[in-house]
Design a protein around this motif. Sequence first.
Motif, PDB file in Angstrom:
ATOM      1  N   SER A 192       0.846  -1.199   0.000  1.00 45.54           N
ATOM      2  CA  SER A 192       0.000   0.000   0.000  1.00 45.54           C
ATOM      3  C   SER A 192       0.875   1.240   0.000  1.00 45.54           C
ATOM      4  O   SER A 192       1.735   1.394   0.875  1.00 45.54           O
ATOM      5  CB  SER A 192      -0.919  -0.001   1.224  1.00 45.54           C
ATOM      6  OG  SER A 192      -1.715  -1.173   1.242  1.00 45.54           O
ATOM      7  N   ALA A 193       0.655   2.121  -0.977  1.00 49.66           N
ATOM      8  CA  ALA A 193       1.500   3.303  -1.113  1.00 49.66           C
ATOM      9  C   ALA A 193       0.684   4.498  -1.566  1.00 49.66           C
ATOM     10  O   ALA A 193      -0.213   4.376  -2.397  1.00 49.66           O
ATOM     11  CB  ALA A 193       2.629   3.038  -2.113  1.00 49.66           C
ATOM     12  N   GLY A 194       1.001   5.670  -1.024  1.00 51.87           N
ATOM     13  CA  GLY A 194       0.337   6.903  -1.443  1.00 51.87           C
ATOM     14  C   GLY A 194      -0.587   7.454  -0.377  1.00 51.87           C
ATOM     15  O   GLY A 194      -0.911   6.782   0.610  1.00 51.87           O
ATOM     16  N   PRO A 195      -1.066   8.681  -0.583  1.00 49.36           N
ATOM     17  CA  PRO A 195      -1.834   9.377   0.457  1.00 49.36           C
ATOM     18  C   PRO A 195      -3.285   8.955   0.578  1.00 49.36           C
ATOM     19  O   PRO A 195      -3.863   9.005   1.659  1.00 49.36           O
ATOM     20  CB  PRO A 195      -1.730  10.845   0.019  1.00 49.36           C
ATOM     21  CG  PRO A 195      -1.617  10.766  -1.482  1.00 49.36           C
ATOM     22  CD  PRO A 195      -0.784   9.549  -1.744  1.00 49.36           C
ATOM     23  N   GLY A 196      -3.915   8.548  -0.525  1.00 49.06           N
ATOM     24  CA  GLY A 196      -5.336   8.254  -0.492  1.00 49.06           C
ATOM     25  C   GLY A 196      -6.169   9.516  -0.408  1.00 49.06           C
ATOM     26  O   GLY A 196      -5.657  10.638  -0.448  1.00 49.06           O
ATOM     27  N   SER A 197      -7.483   9.324  -0.286  1.00 51.19           N
ATOM     28  CA  SER A 197      -8.408  10.453  -0.188  1.00 51.19           C
ATOM     29  C   SER A 197      -9.220  10.306   1.084  1.00 51.19           C
ATOM     30  O   SER A 197      -8.985   9.405   1.896  1.00 51.19           O
ATOM     31  CB  SER A 197      -9.339  10.467  -1.409  1.00 51.19           C
ATOM     32  OG  SER A 197     -10.199   9.329  -1.386  1.00 51.19           O
ATOM     33  N   ALA A 198     -10.197  11.176   1.254  1.00 54.16           N
ATOM     34  CA  ALA A 198     -11.053  11.104   2.439  1.00 54.16           C
ATOM     35  C   ALA A 198     -11.848   9.809   2.476  1.00 54.16           C
ATOM     36  O   ALA A 198     -12.179   9.304   3.551  1.00 54.16           O
ATOM     37  CB  ALA A 198     -11.997  12.306   2.467  1.00 54.16           C
ATOM     38  N   ASN A 199     -12.154   9.256   1.301  1.00 54.43           N
ATOM     39  CA  ASN A 199     -12.990   8.058   1.218  1.00 54.43           C
ATOM     40  C   ASN A 199     -12.223   6.763   1.005  1.00 54.43           C
ATOM     41  O   ASN A 199     -12.764   5.684   1.249  1.00 54.43           O
ATOM     42  CB  ASN A 199     -14.007   8.198   0.075  1.00 54.43           C
ATOM     43  CG  ASN A 199     -14.961   9.348   0.280  1.00 54.43           C
ATOM     44  OD1 ASN A 199     -15.240   9.737   1.403  1.00 54.43           O
ATOM     45  ND2 ASN A 199     -15.459   9.903  -0.817  1.00 54.43           N
ATOM     46  N   LEU A 200     -10.985   6.847   0.529  1.00 56.77           N
ATOM     47  CA  LEU A 200     -10.320   5.645   0.046  1.00 56.77           C
ATOM     48  C   LEU A 200      -8.813   5.729   0.284  1.00 56.77           C
ATOM     49  O   LEU A 200      -8.155   6.650  -0.195  1.00 56.77           O
ATOM     50  CB  LEU A 200     -10.609   5.478  -1.448  1.00 56.77           C
ATOM     51  CG  LEU A 200     -10.192   4.178  -2.137  1.00 56.77           C
ATOM     52  CD1 LEU A 200     -10.877   2.985  -1.484  1.00 56.77           C
ATOM     53  CD2 LEU A 200     -10.552   4.237  -3.621  1.00 56.77           C
ATOM     54  N   ARG A 201      -8.287   4.766   1.050  1.00 55.95           N
ATOM     55  CA  ARG A 201      -6.858   4.709   1.331  1.00 55.95           C
ATOM     56  C   ARG A 201      -6.223   3.558   0.552  1.00 55.95           C
ATOM     57  O   ARG A 201      -6.879   2.538   0.311  1.00 55.95           O
ATOM     58  CB  ARG A 201      -6.609   4.457   2.819  1.00 55.95           C
ATOM     59  CG  ARG A 201      -7.246   5.422   3.775  1.00 55.95           C
ATOM     60  CD  ARG A 201      -7.210   4.834   5.183  1.00 55.95           C
ATOM     61  NE  ARG A 201      -7.980   3.598   5.265  1.00 55.95           N
ATOM     62  CZ  ARG A 201      -7.954   2.754   6.285  1.00 55.95           C
ATOM     63  NH1 ARG A 201      -7.169   3.015   7.326  1.00 55.95           N
ATOM     64  NH2 ARG A 201      -8.691   1.657   6.280  1.00 55.95           N
ATOM     65  N   PRO A 202      -4.948   3.673   0.179  1.00 52.45           N
ATOM     66  CA  PRO A 202      -4.260   2.503  -0.354  1.00 52.45           C
ATOM     67  C   PRO A 202      -4.348   1.341   0.636  1.00 52.45           C
ATOM     68  O   PRO A 202      -4.108   1.500   1.826  1.00 52.45           O
ATOM     69  CB  PRO A 202      -2.813   3.001  -0.514  1.00 52.45           C
ATOM     70  CG  PRO A 202      -2.968   4.461  -0.765  1.00 52.45           C
ATOM     71  CD  PRO A 202      -4.101   4.887   0.117  1.00 52.45           C
ATOM     72  N   GLY A 203      -4.735   0.184   0.126  1.00 54.55           N
ATOM     73  CA  GLY A 203      -4.989  -0.980   0.973  1.00 54.55           C
ATOM     74  C   GLY A 203      -6.457  -1.251   1.176  1.00 54.55           C
ATOM     75  O   GLY A 203      -6.839  -2.364   1.546  1.00 54.55           O
TER      76      GLY A 203
END
Length: 532
Positions: free
Chosen positions: A391-402
């Motif tokens: 899992s890599a990266g910041p993601g958003s308010a609704n969805l994270r890497p992973g």
Amino acid sequence: MASDILVIGAGPVGLTLACELARHGVRPRIIDQLDAPSPYCRAIGVTPRTLEVMEDMGVVRELVDAGLWLTGMRLILPGAPVKELTLDLSDLPFAALGVPQYATEAVLTAHLASYGITVERGIALAGLSQDADGVDVELDTSGGRMNARFRHVVGCDGAHSAVRKALGIGFEGDAFPSEFMLGDVHIDWDLARGMTLRAIVPVEDAAPDFLVAVPLPERGRYRVSMPAPERLAAPSGSGTDHGIQADRPGATLDDLQAVADRLLPTHATFSDLRWSSIFRISMRLADKYRVGKVFIAGDACHIHPPTGGQGMNTGIQDAYNLAWKLALVTRGHAAEALLDSYEAERRPVAADVVARTTEATVNLGHEGRKAPPDRLADTQVLVSYAGGPLSAGPGSANLRPGDRVPDVPGLRRSGFGFPLRLFELLRGTRHVLLAPLVDGDTWKVEAGANTLRTMFPDLVRVIAIAPGDAVVEEPPGVELIHDAAGAFRTVFGEPGGLWLVRPDGYLGLHRADWSECAVVGYLRDVVGLKTG
């Protein structure tokens, strides 16, 4: 053609793994020590997330046709009004389904046969050893002992796993002192079809008296569970084996009826008992999921109370997680290190399931002492690998890497006279790069698709997501999708950036800006894909 992978155990977990390996281009060999599939209805509930897995595999329609939608629960507690509880999961692609385990196995066995692979029955593991290049196994067959060698071996052989024992993997835990009885019966009562029933009489500082009935697809039939009477108790010193005690006498119809008469406020007639068994519950988690080139999955890794119907589903998702990784490595497309992520991602999930189901079982009948559970807790759509090795990266308010990537309806593609779902677009065996377009600018996405196709042939697809009203030409090598209803933007956020989805439908990489180098670096350095 010789098989590179041996799958031991042909329950739902082993069958899922074998089917998924075949779909990903690897032909496994699958064996089981039983001469025929088990007739027992061990597991029934199929979670919404498992149905999403089955849709990706291509068997969800067959499974749904073999089952019954579970619509709610009647709850009976002493001194309280009878409650009819329903669970609205209409915001998910699938609701909760009830399918007897033997029917689930039949669907998966038929699917495996479509790849030209059959289960080899009456074969048991006698021993194994391994070196840096592979695994040597000794197999007991009807024709005597035989030896074989495989690149990898996966034990999906249940709570008493011969593979786990051969590897010397610890399986510590505890067990409930009480025993339970199961039965497949016809019940004449007023419960609506598709409803489960739970009647509980809490007992202070002791196990509650209870009756749980889960509907089966055949009208009027239920799998019931309840405490076993003293006369069916295990002989002294017989241990605390987990699961169905097939070698011991089961309950009689009168045993089951007596509990119903004791706990139900109105009479219910039990009849036509097809099978019954004593059942024991343990809570155990394997110390590790892998030793060298040998893995374990499903009940071989984790056992726990059946509360919430999590066991079989957790095992199926173990297999779904492992299969795409094992296939990439076996086919020479990824480095062996990718396989380390299996335990890293799946063992924490099992630890949570063991803890939650144990707590729920201990508190059976005392649920009012705590806040109501999340309505999605048992759906398994909340399972996440956030913070894990892939899992890599910041993601958003609704969805994270992973996180599991949610479905999105109302997408359109030129030439299609009907809307599409994101899950339809993601289905397959490759990573999928989702690239929301800004101002219709497709040249970066087209160039990126060309780079990925050159570096990782047939391993990555690219989908450009355009606003619903955008007039954009579909670039070569890129699938152009219009977010006609704005649903994609609602879930994923503002246009721009990129989202890389793994073959199992979980988000691997997120970037807030477009970066071809970031995608290449993630696939090469994090996933371990080899360049073509």
